[in-house]
Design an enzyme around this catalytic site. Sequence first.
Site, PDB file in Angstrom:
ATOM      1  N   SER A 159      41.747  22.067  40.411  1.00 43.56           N
ATOM      2  CA  SER A 159      43.084  21.942  39.834  1.00 43.56           C
ATOM      3  C   SER A 159      42.996  22.330  38.368  1.00 43.56           C
ATOM      4  O   SER A 159      42.023  22.010  37.690  1.00 43.56           O
ATOM      5  CB  SER A 159      43.577  20.503  39.946  1.00 43.56           C
ATOM      6  OG  SER A 159      43.911  20.215  41.278  1.00 43.56           O
ATOM      7  N   ASP A 175      38.382  27.404  27.667  1.00 40.20           N
ATOM      8  CA  ASP A 175      37.045  27.562  27.097  1.00 40.20           C
ATOM      9  C   ASP A 175      37.089  27.662  25.578  1.00 40.20           C
ATOM     10  O   ASP A 175      36.146  27.297  24.895  1.00 40.20           O
ATOM     11  CB  ASP A 175      36.380  28.838  27.644  1.00 40.20           C
ATOM     12  CG  ASP A 175      35.692  28.574  28.975  1.00 40.20           C
ATOM     13  OD1 ASP A 175      35.305  27.417  29.219  1.00 40.20           O
ATOM     14  OD2 ASP A 175      35.534  29.517  29.766  1.00 40.20           O
ATOM     15  N   GLY A 189      29.549  35.307  27.447  1.00 37.30           N
ATOM     16  CA  GLY A 189      29.775  36.246  28.528  1.00 37.30           C
ATOM     17  C   GLY A 189      29.889  35.560  29.857  1.00 37.30           C
ATOM     18  O   GLY A 189      29.904  34.332  29.968  1.00 37.30           O
ATOM     19  N   HIS A 238      28.118  31.467  40.805  1.00 35.94           N
ATOM     20  CA  HIS A 238      29.124  31.331  39.766  1.00 35.94           C
ATOM     21  C   HIS A 238      28.731  30.308  38.693  1.00 35.94           C
ATOM     22  O   HIS A 238      28.944  30.519  37.512  1.00 35.94           O
ATOM     23  CB  HIS A 238      30.425  30.898  40.440  1.00 35.94           C
ATOM     24  CG  HIS A 238      31.629  31.098  39.601  1.00 35.94           C
ATOM     25  ND1 HIS A 238      32.254  32.310  39.500  1.00 35.94           N
ATOM     26  CD2 HIS A 238      32.329  30.243  38.816  1.00 35.94           C
ATOM     27  CE1 HIS A 238      33.289  32.194  38.694  1.00 35.94           C
ATOM     28  NE2 HIS A 238      33.366  30.955  38.265  1.00 35.94           N
ATOM     29  N   SER A 275      36.034  36.591  34.256  1.00 38.03           N
ATOM     30  CA  SER A 275      36.656  37.324  35.360  1.00 38.03           C
ATOM     31  C   SER A 275      37.431  36.376  36.255  1.00 38.03           C
ATOM     32  O   SER A 275      37.093  35.203  36.366  1.00 38.03           O
ATOM     33  CB  SER A 275      35.572  37.994  36.195  1.00 38.03           C
ATOM     34  OG  SER A 275      34.805  37.005  36.845  1.00 38.03           O
ATOM     35  N   HIS A 276      38.466  36.896  36.883  1.00 37.70           N
ATOM     36  CA  HIS A 276      39.147  36.161  37.941  1.00 37.70           C
ATOM     37  C   HIS A 276      39.490  37.136  39.058  1.00 37.70           C
ATOM     38  O   HIS A 276      40.621  37.202  39.524  1.00 37.70           O
ATOM     39  CB  HIS A 276      40.371  35.430  37.407  1.00 37.70           C
ATOM     40  CG  HIS A 276      40.396  33.983  37.765  1.00 37.70           C
ATOM     41  ND1 HIS A 276      41.525  33.277  38.037  1.00 37.70           N
ATOM     42  CD2 HIS A 276      39.375  33.100  37.933  1.00 37.70           C
ATOM     43  CE1 HIS A 276      41.215  32.029  38.335  1.00 37.70           C
ATOM     44  NE2 HIS A 276      39.916  31.898  38.280  1.00 37.70           N
ATOM     45  N   ASN A 277      38.491  37.903  39.465  1.00 36.04           N
ATOM     46  CA  ASN A 277      38.709  39.016  40.398  1.00 36.04           C
ATOM     47  C   ASN A 277      39.099  38.567  41.791  1.00 36.04           C
ATOM     48  O   ASN A 277      40.074  39.044  42.349  1.00 36.04           O
ATOM     49  CB  ASN A 277      37.445  39.866  40.512  1.00 36.04           C
ATOM     50  CG  ASN A 277      36.936  40.302  39.149  1.00 36.04           C
ATOM     51  OD1 ASN A 277      37.704  40.358  38.206  1.00 36.04           O
ATOM     52  ND2 ASN A 277      35.653  40.600  39.054  1.00 36.04           N
TER      53      ASN A 277
END
Lengths: 212, 733, 80, 80
Positions: free
Chosen positions: B306, B109, B527, B41, B86-88
């Site tokens: 957090s 971001d 990206g 990641h 993404s936050h899959n």
Amino acid sequence: MRIGVVRFPGTNCDADVFQMVENSSHEPVWLWHQDRFDVKSVDSVIIPGGFSYGDYLRCGALASRSAVMKSVSEFAEQGRPVLGICNGFQILCESGLLPGVLLRNESVKFIDDWVELSVENGNEYFAKKIPVKKRFCLPIAHGEGRYFAPPEELKKIQDKGQVWLSYVKNPNGSLKDIAGLMNEKKNVFGLMPHPERAMQSWMGGTDGGLFL
Amino acid sequence: MKEKLKHYRLNQKEYDKICEVLGRPPQGIEWALFSALWSEHCSYKSSKNHLRKFAYRNSSVVDGEGENAGVVDIGYGEKIAFKMESHNHPSFIEPFQGAATGVGGILRDIFTMGARPIALADYLCFGEPQAPRMKSLVKGVVSGISSYGNCVGVPTITGQTEFHSSYNNNILVNAMAVGLITEGQTMARSKAMGPGNWVVYVGAKTGKDGVHGASMASESFDENNDAKKPNVQIGDPFYEKLLIESCLEVLNENLVVAMQDMGAAGLTSSSFEMAARGEVGLDIQLDQVPLRDSSMNPEEILLSESQERMLLICEPSKFPRLQEVFHRWGLDAQKIGEVTKGPQIKLHWKNEILTDIDPRLIVDQAPRYDREFKVWPKSSQAKSENQSEIKKRKNKNLSEQLKLNSQSIELGSKNWIYRQYDQRVGVRTIKDASQAVGFLRMPSDRALAITLGCRPSVMRLDAWLGGLDAVFFPALQMAVKGATALAVTDCLNFGNPEKIEIMSEFVAAVEGIAEASKALDAPVVSGNVSFYNETQGQNITSTPSTGLIGIRHEVDNIPDDFFTQLGCAVYWVRCPFVTGFHSLKGNEKKDNYFTGAIDSGRCAEWIKSLAHLVSQSNIISSRAVGQGGLLETLRRMTLGGIGFEVQSSDLLNMDLTKATQECFYESIFAIEPSLKSKFEKKLQQLQPQSEVEFSLIGWTVPERFKWGTEVDISIDEIKMFHNNSWSQNLELK
Amino acid sequence: MKWGVKIMPRDALLDSQGRAVENLLKENHFQLEQCRVGRYVEISTTQASEDKAREEIQKMTQFVLYNPLIEIFSIERLDK
Amino acid sequence: MKWGVKIMPRDALLDSQGRAVENLLKENHFQLEQCRVGRYVEISTTQASEDKAREEIQKMTQFVLYNPLIEIFSIERLDK
Ligand SMILES: Nc1ncnc2c1ncn2[C@@H]1O[C@H](COP(=O)(O)OP(=O)(O)O)[C@@H](O)[C@H]1O
Ligand SMILES: [Mg+2]
């Protein structure tokens, strides 16, 4: 006209309303939630929409107890015009300047849409360019817009002609299709739809331009 | 030892490399640092070698290599910062919080760069409606996005939603945020600079939520998802709103030297990256970090994810004013350290030095993997369907097909989703989520176009083609509205990169995206990669979603998605450089085929000149022909209440399949009859005579959809099916 | 001293959230008659006297915690 | 039978709602130490046996009423 635009932490239509005031050839001034203001320094006050204090506890509850609202109440008591849009409407109800309360939408979901409205009773301050019973369109965007007042109160509101705007097709379960309301003295106003989002044809409508 | 490696999700080779880099085995807290920063990641260890293929740049790209988001100069003093993420995994475990914090993270971001967030877009892939938990996943994800986005006051103006069995156990939740930097506003950097400057912590206090989130996102799912729950972060959009306002205020008052949000791997990655980029050192007092829970140990503090926290570098003399601004917004600003000449980062904990390490050793020396892949054949592909099957379809009843389309979850209305999103806050929205392309008005009185791309059905057909399509199709959607694509962001959702088939698709898709974006002169400026979207050995459809921004010089008269005027001439315009077929449902590989090749250069030219043509013509309505083909596209265009009648004899004689979709890039335009001949002339100029493929196929008529003798349906009926599809398929009201 | 203030909607009409939860539970075959959703506020006070503290809690509740139009409340002592 | 489910934010989490209410109360000179805001759900059931009903309530709570990530809950019988 000098128009005070109130900002709370979490207000998010503040800049939008500021711009609307400017585009309507008035002079906007910011009113900060922690500060009281000289009631003579402005000619009217607008409380914009958003999520003041994150909608904690009940929408509008925390904001209605803030310092700036003490001045707004004072201002309103002098019979001078106050307009609350969306969360601003909720704040005015919570502070007792308008009767009733706004509850969670019947569907329990947030609703963003364009709605058709009609003016039920006129007044001498806001949207006076729109004739009574005339239909027009504005966007709504709220999770808590279902107007409620106990039966006696509701009857009084109707008898005294305090219903300002109503939905042609009720989107949220509001009692008597109420979309906008005024106080008995007809100087404090609240509405759920967003006139500031319908000021130019590229926004999808221009009826908001008739409000100030 | 084995246990320890497993706990920190490092393998033996990586351990050996750590020892080599440090000249000794890692100690104490260093385990946690390497674990986080060398996770897939944070380090992009499997993808970095291929992401270099996105190196194409043009003069509009604002230099910001390695920054939080890509920034594009769109002229007139306006710059756009945008990115997709993404936050899959978190969303599958805890849909509401997972999706909400996904939105929060991508917004940070953007405003970290000094840009005011002005729009959000969401790309969602769900499993089949009847799959376990799917209804509550859909509901949770949508309300998570809605509650966060609405509260922070950023409109969600467009999105895409897919349904397919390959996402049954691994949904995709990708969010894009777009920010605006206007003339005179300061763009922020994330490079720590100036020894003696202070490191300042701002925002919510640090809690135990999300510890090890980064390394979790770098793992496949197993049956123990519930046990991972504590790793999910909790968001508070109200706090985020305060952060946005206060951070933009301190930036514009020039009070900060650098700024970085605390995202994946929290304080660790933000501090190490800021130091590594600025080539300086940092002295950080971990015991000064504001905590929610005083029992937290240094490792937990370093790895906590957090939400709603930022790290700033500021000159000591400016700190009082900075603190004042944050206080005014009800936030605390706390000094937690200082910038040093370095190069070492020293982490202190109550008079003790926990580690003293060169950040570049960790950040720049992160492992790179050249995962094995097969070279993709980039020509005519997958054509498994035999002709007899196509012929069979010809006999299907068109009327029936129309109803089926309207009722399907894939093609039915998505307004259950976007009605929950505030699409207008900020008053910039020109075209909201009811239209295929979102448009925002810029202060320069131009229209910024925003669309998402990647059609999983095309990816299932061919990964390289799918990559090209993920850029060309949204660019075409913009072009038919008169907007030119300017830049691309992506979010590459793939399965396990250690599997050769997956890695091969990854490489092919990356190359496809790179080629198309270069051909369009729309560079990929930012990206995100999400690997290991695999559950119990089953991989998702490789899904490289994209987000495009484009510009249209005029705010008014953007063609509508729907027919809005009677008596308009309706044209069908096709790109002659791509031919192929892809089925109505497009769900099964065997239903798809594609023949011929894409000439991406000519395709891009065609799209660009189409954008130009539209911006010069008075087009009333337009649409790119997408899934479900011509018939389906025309059906959708009638949803505004105005009908359509086919009048082209060609079209009436065509068999369904062909008339449905024989070409990848085609579009429909409705134009006033008086301008008809002028439009035809312009169409002819679009390309050398021989290659123009366009035809007048019919007219807009009142209230009915008529196709020869076969179809005659009332628009109200179509609308009813369309609007009910959601509640019927998902039983969500 | 630790206090709890329970605030509940006056009736079902006012409680769309409660009704939504009720329907969801019923759809999922849970056995229930009715469901209402309200709020619970825990407050710790420093006063020495219980009576004083209770009075203070009452005032806070009336000041902002509940809206008499739509809600009813009750106060309980938690640490006894 | 009538049941109450009290759902409060976990101690370790920042209860920003509670914090905001606390600040407002303090600004208005109320005497308190701390304030936390949670939810309260009242459910009436039809089961004959108290144990069965309690179990059912427990299941409902876990099914939808609370989020174990951020909350803790407790169940009480109300009509006894
Ligand atoms: N997740 C989503 N969020 C916001 N808008 C969405 C989402 N999914 C779909 N939409 C909107 O719904 C509309 C219909 O989507 P779609 O079925 O993909 O058809 P098309 O894009 O061809 O109109 C689009 O305008 C799109 O912007
Ligand atoms: Mg779409």
